[in-house]
Write an enzyme that holds these catalytic residues in place. Sequence first.
Site, PDB file in Angstrom:
ATOM      1  N   GLY A 369      36.653  35.804  32.162  1.00 18.26           N
ATOM      2  CA  GLY A 369      37.238  36.356  33.373  1.00 18.26           C
ATOM      3  C   GLY A 369      38.441  37.213  33.059  1.00 18.26           C
ATOM      4  O   GLY A 369      38.938  37.234  31.929  1.00 18.26           O
ATOM      5  N   PRO A 370      38.959  37.928  34.049  1.00 17.90           N
ATOM      6  CA  PRO A 370      40.119  38.797  33.829  1.00 17.90           C
ATOM      7  C   PRO A 370      41.365  37.984  33.516  1.00 17.90           C
ATOM      8  O   PRO A 370      41.409  36.765  33.756  1.00 17.90           O
ATOM      9  CB  PRO A 370      40.247  39.553  35.159  1.00 17.90           C
ATOM     10  CG  PRO A 370      39.546  38.687  36.151  1.00 17.90           C
ATOM     11  CD  PRO A 370      38.454  37.997  35.419  1.00 17.90           C
ATOM     12  N   PRO A 371      42.406  38.620  32.994  1.00 14.76           N
ATOM     13  CA  PRO A 371      43.640  37.888  32.663  1.00 14.76           C
ATOM     14  C   PRO A 371      44.285  37.293  33.909  1.00 14.76           C
ATOM     15  O   PRO A 371      44.250  37.865  34.997  1.00 14.76           O
ATOM     16  CB  PRO A 371      44.533  38.971  32.037  1.00 14.76           C
ATOM     17  CG  PRO A 371      43.606  40.060  31.616  1.00 14.76           C
ATOM     18  CD  PRO A 371      42.473  40.032  32.575  1.00 14.76           C
ATOM     19  N   GLY A 372      44.880  36.109  33.730  1.00 15.80           N
ATOM     20  CA  GLY A 372      45.659  35.507  34.796  1.00 15.80           C
ATOM     21  C   GLY A 372      44.887  34.707  35.809  1.00 15.80           C
ATOM     22  O   GLY A 372      45.435  34.352  36.855  1.00 15.80           O
ATOM     23  N   GLY A 374      43.415  31.706  35.095  1.00 13.97           N
ATOM     24  CA  GLY A 374      43.537  30.280  34.821  1.00 13.97           C
ATOM     25  C   GLY A 374      42.548  29.727  33.820  1.00 13.97           C
ATOM     26  O   GLY A 374      42.209  28.543  33.868  1.00 13.97           O
ATOM     27  N   LYS A 375      42.105  30.547  32.855  1.00 11.47           N
ATOM     28  CA  LYS A 375      41.111  30.063  31.881  1.00 11.47           C
ATOM     29  C   LYS A 375      41.728  29.028  30.943  1.00 11.47           C
ATOM     30  O   LYS A 375      41.148  27.958  30.705  1.00 11.47           O
ATOM     31  CB  LYS A 375      40.566  31.253  31.075  1.00 11.47           C
ATOM     32  CG  LYS A 375      39.858  32.308  31.916  1.00 11.47           C
ATOM     33  CD  LYS A 375      39.247  33.389  31.068  1.00 11.47           C
ATOM     34  CE  LYS A 375      40.291  34.213  30.330  1.00 11.47           C
ATOM     35  NZ  LYS A 375      41.168  34.966  31.251  1.00 11.47           N
ATOM     36  N   THR A 376      42.877  29.331  30.394  1.00 13.71           N
ATOM     37  CA  THR A 376      43.507  28.395  29.441  1.00 13.71           C
ATOM     38  C   THR A 376      43.931  27.105  30.125  1.00 13.71           C
ATOM     39  O   THR A 376      43.741  26.006  29.595  1.00 13.71           O
ATOM     40  CB  THR A 376      44.713  29.078  28.777  1.00 13.71           C
ATOM     41  OG1 THR A 376      44.292  30.287  28.141  1.00 13.71           O
ATOM     42  CG2 THR A 376      45.331  28.166  27.730  1.00 13.71           C
ATOM     43  N   SER A 692      27.015  52.922  38.625  1.00  9.97           N
ATOM     44  CA  SER A 692      27.193  52.357  39.961  1.00  9.97           C
ATOM     45  C   SER A 692      27.915  53.300  40.919  1.00  9.97           C
ATOM     46  O   SER A 692      28.026  52.992  42.107  1.00  9.97           O
ATOM     47  CB  SER A 692      27.950  51.028  39.874  1.00  9.97           C
ATOM     48  OG  SER A 692      29.221  51.216  39.304  1.00  9.97           O
ATOM     49  N   LYS A 735      33.673  43.590  43.106  1.00  8.19           N
ATOM     50  CA  LYS A 735      33.813  44.824  43.883  1.00  8.19           C
ATOM     51  C   LYS A 735      34.104  44.531  45.351  1.00  8.19           C
ATOM     52  O   LYS A 735      34.943  45.203  45.972  1.00  8.19           O
ATOM     53  CB  LYS A 735      32.539  45.649  43.741  1.00  8.19           C
ATOM     54  CG  LYS A 735      32.325  46.216  42.345  1.00  8.19           C
ATOM     55  CD  LYS A 735      30.988  46.919  42.213  1.00  8.19           C
ATOM     56  CE  LYS A 735      30.782  47.462  40.805  1.00  8.19           C
ATOM     57  NZ  LYS A 735      29.461  48.108  40.627  1.00  8.19           N
TER      58      LYS A 735
END
Length: 808
Positions: A369-372, A374-376, A692, A735
């Site tokens: 997913g994009p940064p920020g 909450g992956k970590t 797209s 999107k």
Amino acid sequence: MADTDQTPSPPPRIERPPLPADAVPVVAMRNVVLFPGIVLPVTLGREESIAAAQEAVRTGRKVGLLLQRDPTVEKPTPTDLYEIGVLATVVRYVTAPDGAHHLVCQGESRFRLLQVVQETPFLAARVETLPEPQVKGADIDARMDFLKQRAVEALSLLPQVPAELARTIRGIDSPGQLADLIVSFMDVKPQEKQELLETLDLKERLDKVVKLLAHRVEVLKITRDISEQTQAALGERQREAVLREQLHQLQKELGEGEGANADVAELDKAIAAAHMPAEVEEHARKELKRLERMSEASPEHGMVRTYLDWLVALPWSKADAEDIDIGRARRILDEDHYGLEKVKRRILEYLAVRKLNPQGRSPILCFVGPPGVGKTSLGQSVARALGLKFVRASLGGVHDEAEVRGHRRTYIGALPGNIIQGLRKTGTRNPVFMLDEIDKLSASIQGDPSSALLEVLDPEQNSTFRDNYLALPFDLSHVLFIATANVLETIPGPLRDRMEIIELTGYTEEEKLEIAKRYLVARQLKANGLTPAQASLSDAALSRVMREYTRESGCRNLERQIGALLRRAAMRIAEGKVESVRFEADDVAEVLGPTRFENEVAQRTSVPGVATGLAWTPVGGDILFVESARMPGSGKLILTGQLGDVMKESAQAALSLIKAQAAELGIDVKLFDQSDIHVHVPAGAIPKDGPSAGVAMFVSLASLLKRRPVRPDVAMTGEISLRGLVLPVGGIKEKTIAAARAGIRKVILPARNRRDLEDIPQSARSMLELVWVERVSEALEVALAAPAESQKAATRQTEKDKPEKSAA
């Protein structure tokens, strides 16, 4: 010193023609140069050399000694010899019992070869004697004094040099004789000696000898220093060895021999307590025996000791007990993270399977997913829910395979890889191990770390993982690996195939508001030393920060802006101006400055030729604008805005489709031949690509040519075909969230993307009207404003473009 390396049988007796009275026999020398005034023994081996020496002895003549240019030539001719040599008197001629012929010569003077009178059975020639120049002066005397000093210094650096030699050098009065004597005893190449022999100018000869002698003195000094250092080191080692042996004997006499090697005994106990596998324990005890026999002064002692320390420190059998409570795990995930329902459900499913089948193979999870978003922190929550230890290894920028597998023990400073280091740090064989930024690995000449991870992340192989430093199998099958990445495209296919991908998309505005109220504000209050009673932010203030000062999928920038507001509050409270601060929407601009992002949709779509598209980026979804303009020309299509090849092809396809449907669309076909069309996608410094934007480009061109603007609250995405079909695209969730965030009210989507409807958050669905289309004609009906609205928009634009009248 000899001129050959073999001793032939005595030459046969033959009748020789008499030599002319002014000719001398010549002996070719291989690697020996004789100087005038020097006595030199010479060993003769070739028949020609023996015959020439015997002729000189028989007739009482002097013998000429010439150096060979190439010492490997067995039968030298006059062209193989230097032209300048030394005339020598035969002092003695000796035939040894073994048949060897020895000649003792004393150099008399230099000579130059003039004419060869015979070549067999020996070489004879007429020569010209070169007298020694008699030059005097202060410069010659100065060179002589300096040369004597350096010569005496060189003699002092040589072992076992007779004292008479130094006195002889000091007593020489002739400059030429001094130079010849010194160079004759120097260890230099024969060619260098021959060069000095041929140097007739006295000053030049003295300078060359000084240069050679200076270099030789420096070499002798370095040799002496190295010898002294080596002797000192050897003496110190021998002294240490003797003292160590004496200490050992004293300890034995005192009954302390058993405790003398306390380190070995301690390591032996540690190996027994580690409960290693049989293969590992056998290897460890073998290394321990080597260490016991090894001297502590040995360079390898430290390497073996460090290796054994690593072996006993690893958790070969230590495992933490898992306490899996699904209800508690759900509460922990809800406490730590807002939203992300699909991700939480998958994690709970994973925990449930692990509880029911503890011995099963655990899948490798990969949060993408994009940064920020909450992956970590999700990985930390999983560890807390399981009651296990958490360890993290950042793989961003890692380009060396040794970071994963470690270095071999033969290298200085070798260490295990990050996997083994992390397990030693946790002290357990079953931690939650997070491999952060796995998409940012890169290959180099040191190897490919992503290939090394193939074994680590394969549940069928990692039970026998081998680190290069350990060179022993270590079981990683009990470790719960969780990887994180921003994009999937940069992860190699084989590595991606070993992981279960769980995608985390960006947050909606409502989700961000809840996250800010629950987590971000409290965290920043604590970071800035404030309490909730001292500082707070209203919902309206948080919403304004999100809309006008941040535009991102995650919450990192939002937290920074909240921190900036609370720092201002901390400053005012610390100054004593106020006791508490509450930020409302109108107070945000005073602290954060002018608005950074604004809603440009209505402004940009107020004229024909501008359409709003939707794009996917590595940091989430975003809106983009497609602008078209027509100008007099010859039918060319101009494309700008850092467009990739696929996007350029979409623009060409859109124009071709409009030309094909010009009659149906009510467009005059003459416009295409009489006009150039320019398509531009703003933010030209950012590269853009992908199919797209095909629908947006088609609508933009149709709007331009039909002179009807696009509705300001409509955005669209989809690929087009030359048949007029709208084809499915990816990133629908991101999107639509971006469209809702930008104030869009209606989104045109490909009908074949209905399967992605469940992925769109309910909050975004409630804000948007989703229109599913199969053909571009349907998209035009929804996107273009009605003719009456188009006329009003054109009138407004005309009024806006008129110049303002100045006041009288």
